[in-house]
Design an enzyme around this catalytic site. Structure first.
Site, PDB file in Angstrom:
ATOM      1  N   SER A  61       1.484  -4.221  -1.176  1.00  0.00           N
ATOM      2  CA  SER A  61       1.232  -3.459   0.049  1.00  0.00           C
ATOM      3  C   SER A  61       1.633  -4.302   1.242  1.00  0.00           C
ATOM      4  O   SER A  61       2.079  -5.443   1.101  1.00  0.00           O
ATOM      5  CB  SER A  61      -0.244  -3.093   0.152  1.00  0.00           C
ATOM      6  OG  SER A  61      -0.988  -4.245   0.517  1.00  0.00           O
ATOM      7  N   LYS A  62       1.455  -3.730   2.411  1.00  0.00           N
ATOM      8  CA  LYS A  62       1.812  -4.386   3.670  1.00  0.00           C
ATOM      9  C   LYS A  62       1.139  -5.772   3.798  1.00  0.00           C
ATOM     10  O   LYS A  62       1.684  -6.672   4.427  1.00  0.00           O
ATOM     11  CB  LYS A  62       1.374  -3.451   4.809  1.00  0.00           C
ATOM     12  CG  LYS A  62       1.973  -3.757   6.150  1.00  0.00           C
ATOM     13  CD  LYS A  62       3.258  -2.991   6.408  1.00  0.00           C
ATOM     14  CE  LYS A  62       3.971  -3.578   7.626  1.00  0.00           C
ATOM     15  NZ  LYS A  62       5.365  -3.304   7.723  1.00  0.00           N
TER      16      LYS A  62
END
Ligand code: GLU
Length: 442
Positions: free
Chosen positions: A224-225
Site C-alpha cells: 500500500s501507499k
C-alpha cells in the site's frame, strides 16, 4: 495467444496493475500474439477521464503498447444487456428480490448451501448454479481446484435496474474479444468459478487462467501507499528509469533462474513464461528497485543520462555536472541535490556551515586553499587541482579531510557533492575563488 489488460480507471496505475500489464505484454510480444486494452469504466462515479489519461500516460512511459483497443467497457452496455436478456429468456437466469439478508438467512437455514432464490417479477438477476458436480479452475500458476457447485450462490449477473455486474461484463467482453489467456491478480482468483459458470451458461469455451501472486511490502503486509511509491506515476516522479522499473516489475513473481537479476526488455520478451511465475506473494522492496536503478543509471551514456536529467529537472546545459555525478546517483531525483549548486549557487545547510565553516581551523584551511588556488595556472584540470590541494596537506600537516570538507561546504553549501577535485575543476577559477572568498568573509 490473445491476452488482455483491463484496468478500472478509478485511480492511478498501481504497481500491481502495472505488473499485470507487463506480464500480459511480455506474453503477447514473446508469442507473436495480441494484447487488448480494455478500460473497465462501468463504475461511472469512480471512473474519470483523468484516471484514464493517467493509465495511458503510465503505459506509454513504460513502453507497454497494445494491439487492439482501447475498448471502453461502457460502450458494450447494450451487448451486456442483450446477453442478460438471453439468459433470462432461456430460463438460465431469473429475477429475485432477495437481498443480502435473505441470502444469509437461507444459508443459515440450509447448512451453508449456496443460495437458491424464488423467481419474482422484480429484483436482481441471478444465474442459476447447478446443485451437483464441481466447477474446476485450472490455473497455470496455482494448479487445479474444484469448487462444489452446491456451495455456490446463484450468481448476481445484473442489478435490479438491469445494469450488468463486473462478472457478466468481463466474461462477455473477454469472450467477444476471443481472449485465450486471462492473466490477472490473485485477488480475482475467487471470482474465477463464477466466471466459469457464466461461460458454461453461454455455451462458450473459457480461456486459460493464470493468477499472479499478491504483492506485499517488505514487512509482509499487503502493498500500500505506506510502503512508499504505490503507482507508476510515483515511481516516475521519484526518478526511476523506465528500463529499471520494467526489469524490477518482471521480477515480482517471476524469475528465470535463481541468480539472474538484470534483463533487457528484449530478453524478458523471449524468456518470460507463466510456468516460472510463483504462487507465493512477491515482495515489493523499493530499496532493491533503487539498487537496480543505480546500475541502469551508471550504464547509460552521459548523453542519454543528460537528456533524461534535463527532462526530469526542466533545466538545460547539465552535461558537465552529469559527467561527474553519474557514479554518485541511483535515481534521477538524486541529481539536483547533489549538483544543483553548480547552477544555482551554494545552498544553505546551517549544520554544515556551523561544523565546517565556522571553526577557526576551517577558516585557516580555506585561507590556504585560497592562496594555493589563486596561484594555480589555468587550465584547471582535475589532476592539477588535486595536486595543488594535496600539496597544502603535505605542507601544513593538516589532514586532507580538514581541508576538503570545508572547501566542499564553501562551494556547494552542503557536505554532499561530486568529487571535490572534479567540483573545483568544473566551477573553474573565478567561481571557486568567489565562493571560497564568500565563505571566508562570512
Ligand atoms: N477491472 C478489473 C481490475 O482492474 C479487471 C479484472 C480482470 O482482469 O478480470 O481489477
Amino acid at each position: 495467444m490473445r491476452v488482455r489488460f483491463p484496468p478500472s480507471p478509478t485511480g492511478a496505475l498501481h504497481i500491481g496493475n502495472a505488473r499485470t500489464a507487463l506480464y500480459n505484454w511480455l506474453l503477447a510480444r514473446g508469442s507473436g500474439g495480441q494484447l487488448v486494452l480494455r478500460i473497465e469504466d462501468t463504475d461511472r462515479e469512480r471512473s474519470t477521464p483523468e484516471n484514464v489519461d493517467l493509465i495511458f500516460e503510465s503505459m506509454d512511459w513504460l513502453g507497454i503498447d497494445f494491439d487492439e483497443g482501447p475498448i471502453y467497457q461502457s460502450a458494450n452496455a447494450e451487448r451486456h444487456a442483450a446477453v442478460v436478456q438471453e439468459l433470462l429468456d432461456s430460463g438460465k437466469a431469473y429475477r429475485t428480490a432477495a437481498g443480502p439478508e435473505q441470502v444469509k438467512a437461507y444459508k443459515a437455514a440450509n447448512d451453508s448451501r449456496g443460495f437458491r432464490g424464488v423467481e419474482e417479477s422484480e429484483g436482481a438477476i441471478r444465474l442459476r448454479m447447478p446443485d451437483e458436480g464441481v466447477t474446476t479452475v485450472n490455473d497455470i500458476i496455482r494448479g487445479e481446484t474444484a469448487f462444489e457447485n452446491v456451495l455456490l450462490d446463484d450468481l448476481v449477473i445484473a442489478r435490479a435496474d438491469g445494469t450488468p455486474v463486473y462478472h457478466l461484463a468481463v466474461v462477455v467482453d473477454d469472450n467477444d474479444a476471443q481472449i485465450t489467456h486471462v492473466v490477472r491478480g490473485a485477488d480475482h482468483y475467487s471470482n474465477t468459478p463464477k466466471h466459469l459458470r457464466i461461460y458454461d451458461a453461454l455455451g462458450a469455451t473459457p480461456p486459460t487462467y493464470a493468477h499472479l501472486p499478491l504483492l506485499h511490502g517488505p514487512d509482509g503486509k499487503k502493498l500500500s501507499k505506506r510502503h512508499g511509491a504505490a503507482s507508476v506515476s510515483d515511481l516516475r516522479k521519484t526518478g526511476y528509469l523506465r528500463e529499471a522499473v520494467i526489469n524490477y516489475l518482471a521480477l515480482l513473481g517471476w524469475g528465470y533462474d535463481e541468480t539472474t537479476t538484470f534483463f533487457t526488455i528484449e530478453e524478458l520478451q523471449q524468456l518470460f513464461s507463466l510456468e516460472r511465475v510463483s504462487k507465493n506473494p512477491a515482495v515489493f522492496d523499493e530499496q532493491k528497485l533503487r539498487w537496480i536503478n543505480g546500475r541502469y543509471v551508471r550504464e547509460l551514456s552521459v548523453d542519454d543520462l543528460t537528456a533524461r536529467l534535463e527532462e526530469f529537472t526542466g533545466r538545460e546545459g547539465l552535461r558537465p555536472a552529469v559527467e561527474i555525478s553519474q557514479e554518485k546517483i541511483s535515481t534521477l531525483s538524486e541529481f539536483w541535490p547533489l549538483a544543483g549548486s553548480f547552477y544555482d549557487g551554494p545552498t544553505d545547510d546551517p549544520k554544515a556551515r556551523e561544523k565546517f565553516l565556522e571553526p577557526q581551523e576551517s577558516k585557516d584551511a580555506l585561507a590556504h586553499v585560497r592562496v594555493a588556488l589563486d596561484g594555480l595556472p589555468e587550465p584547471w584540470t582535475v589532476s592539477r587541482v588535486e595536486e595543488s590541494l594535496r600539496e597544502i596537506a603535505e605542507r601544513t600537516g593538516l589532514k586532507p579531510k580538514a581541508i576538503f570538507q570545508p572547501l566542499r561546504v564553501a562551494l556547494t553549501g552542503t557536505t554532499v557533492s561530486p568529487g571535490i577535485f572534479e567540483t573545483v575543476a568544473l566551477l573553474g577559477r573565478e567561481e571557486t575563488l568567489k565562493r571560497v572568498g564568500r565563505a571566508l568573509d562570512s
